[in-house]
Enzyme design. Sequence first.
Site, mmCIF file in Angstrom:
data_model
loop_
_atom_site.group_PDB
_atom_site.id
_atom_site.type_symbol
_atom_site.label_atom_id
_atom_site.label_comp_id
_atom_site.label_asym_id
_atom_site.label_seq_id
_atom_site.Cartn_x
_atom_site.Cartn_y
_atom_site.Cartn_z
ATOM 1 N N CYS A 274 -10.743 -4.079 -17.998
ATOM 2 C CA CYS A 274 -11.920 -4.103 -16.465
ATOM 3 C C CYS A 274 -12.972 -5.613 -17.111
ATOM 4 O O CYS A 274 -12.765 -6.605 -15.998
ATOM 5 C CB CYS A 274 -12.742 -3.317 -16.011
ATOM 6 S SG CYS A 274 -13.396 -2.647 -16.829
ATOM 7 N N ASP B 58 -11.549 -7.720 -7.438
ATOM 8 C CA ASP B 58 -12.072 -6.608 -8.443
ATOM 9 C C ASP B 58 -10.192 -7.348 -9.353
ATOM 10 O O ASP B 58 -9.373 -7.322 -8.927
ATOM 11 C CB ASP B 58 -11.921 -5.504 -8.597
ATOM 12 C CG ASP B 58 -11.814 -4.106 -9.572
ATOM 13 O OD1 ASP B 58 -11.200 -4.750 -10.255
ATOM 14 O OD2 ASP B 58 -11.794 -3.201 -9.482
ATOM 15 N N HIS C 36 -16.570 0.671 -14.258
ATOM 16 C CA HIS C 36 -16.004 -0.126 -14.338
ATOM 17 C C HIS C 36 -16.696 -1.033 -14.258
ATOM 18 O O HIS C 36 -18.180 -1.660 -13.969
ATOM 19 C CB HIS C 36 -14.983 0.832 -13.327
ATOM 20 C CG HIS C 36 -13.935 -0.524 -12.340
ATOM 21 N ND1 HIS C 36 -13.034 -1.886 -13.783
ATOM 22 C CD2 HIS C 36 -13.612 -1.206 -11.683
ATOM 23 C CE1 HIS C 36 -11.940 -1.840 -12.390
ATOM 24 N NE2 HIS C 36 -12.511 -1.952 -11.160
#
Length: 637
Positions: free
Chosen positions: A196, A278, A255
């Site tokens: 991530c 994202d 995250h």
Amino acid sequence: MAQGLELSVIDFRSSWNNMRHHTEEISSDRLLVRRGQAFNITLYFSNRGFQLGLDNIIFVVETEDTVYLDSEPQRQEYVMNDYGFVYQGNKNWIRPCPWNYGQFEENIIDICLELLDKSLNFQSDPAMDCALRGSPVYISRVVCAMINSNDDNGVLNGRWSENYSDGINPAEWTGSVAILRQWHATGCQPVRYGQCWVFAAIMCTVMRCLGIPTRVVTNFDSGHDTDGNLIIDEYYDNTGRILKNKKKDTVWNFHVWNECWMARNDLLPGYGGWQVLDATPQETSNGFYCCGPASVRAIKEGEVDLNYDTAFVFSMVNADCVSWLVRGGKEQRLHRDTNSVGNFISTKSIQSDERDDITEKYKYEEGSPQERKVFLKALQKLKIGSSQGPYGADLSPSSPMHLSHYGPRSSDSPSLRPSDVIQVSLKLQLLDPPNMGQNIKFVLLALNMSPQFKDLKVNLSAQSLMHDGSPLPPFWQDTAFITLSPEEAKTHPCQIPYSQYSQYLSTDKLIRISALGEEKSYPKKILVDKIITLAYPAIMINVLGVAVVNQPLSVQVIFSNPLSEQVADCVLTVEGSGLFKKQQKVIIGVLRPQHRASITLKTVPFKSGQRQIQANLRSNKFKDIKGYRNVYVDLRL
């Protein structure tokens, strides 16, 4: 009648314009201008000169700037700054990881434009794709999908495992430039591997290069709700060990995503500004692996029906957690935790190396009536509030239960909230900082808050975690039998030797210690846990002398092997935009136990201003010992 003008040459005045549009670091011989700002060009005619009053020249341009930030310090940080930090660790040990965004480095603008041309949107309809490139909403979704490679030949392959032998461990990267250049040099083959924080850092580079204000954001204890009911279900066995989730819901220790600043003309007024994007491939959005743009204000207000993927982002910061005990094939609900997901949402401060906590931008204070009101509003908009069976009836914070605790995601459970029946609290407390290579020493604290004697049996265990919440098998177990007099407190000392945890440790260096206790005369159980991140000593970087453009500069890098065993295959990487033309790799080889070493690198800075050097040391035993040093480069002596 006067003869018409015949255009001969256009001088785009690239160097002059680029200086005023703050794009001179990208190029001085190509015109690169920003939206909504005037620029000058000079026209030369071959047949005669321009006659004022007789000749007319008409320009037709559209200069609406839908990504305009009216704060100059914010523009400097979120568009111009080419280095920063990605926050990692856990909510009680937040670690800044230095990163070289390098959006102005050589060829990066061309690679970013190539990325747009390789998208599925451009491949299927080039004319339509180019016509829509003026929309930041559109372009951000295209870039988001192209950072990962799940649907296309995007920049990065993601992998969440312990086997990276056919690529680079995500923990080793320190910048975007090497990744983007490798993607370009290999004919746009995805680079192996990312997780991530790498996806988010690459996207930050591309978006800043394209002139869209962007920042990298870390959410600690981040929910991944796969079935869209705003509930994260987690399962435990009778030792307190996390079981692999049947529904694949997880809570990531942290995250990382992006926020991009833009107008949202596709939504009602008030939802422009920072938008979540994202690029980590978790779930699909309209058939593609991308997420957002989701308005941060819409997330806070529970407007989960607004485009794009607002409900999914809402669950990452504000889902509820339900814990289940699995015994004999049966599931017993233990507790519903309303405040464990979404903590210390962090980004780098403006023109500072400090961390900004922006949690209040995403949600109202946990435990407040307003926060529960928004949660219920989100449930109702998703039309699932009345269909959850045992979930839907219990939405208040801290509902009383026989087994009540602060939640399985709590990295440092301060204490067990005593149940009305058991009236015993448990707590895990570290005795020393958790440093890599050293034994982990901690105690179990047990407190009897009742006027009766209590006989406790407590099962303790330890297991490694991946940062996405995936558990690895337990490697340590212990059992404590504790008898407590009325209102008595006792401690049970524990130690996990380095020799025992070292071979089971994940790259993320996360260990979850749990204690599951029960009183002899009562069948209900008490669960507490602690998640720790093992720390390395940082690399030290010293700049020897004054840094000046086009003048030689020496940089000393000091590093050490923190382990009590020899490590091999050591490689040091050093980079820094404006300081090194490309990433430097130094083969170190073997480092003896506890050995400290240093090397001196020579370079010639080629850009002035505030710069940063990033370094990483990897070996066969560890992958990400990092360090950084800020450097100011003068234009001249």
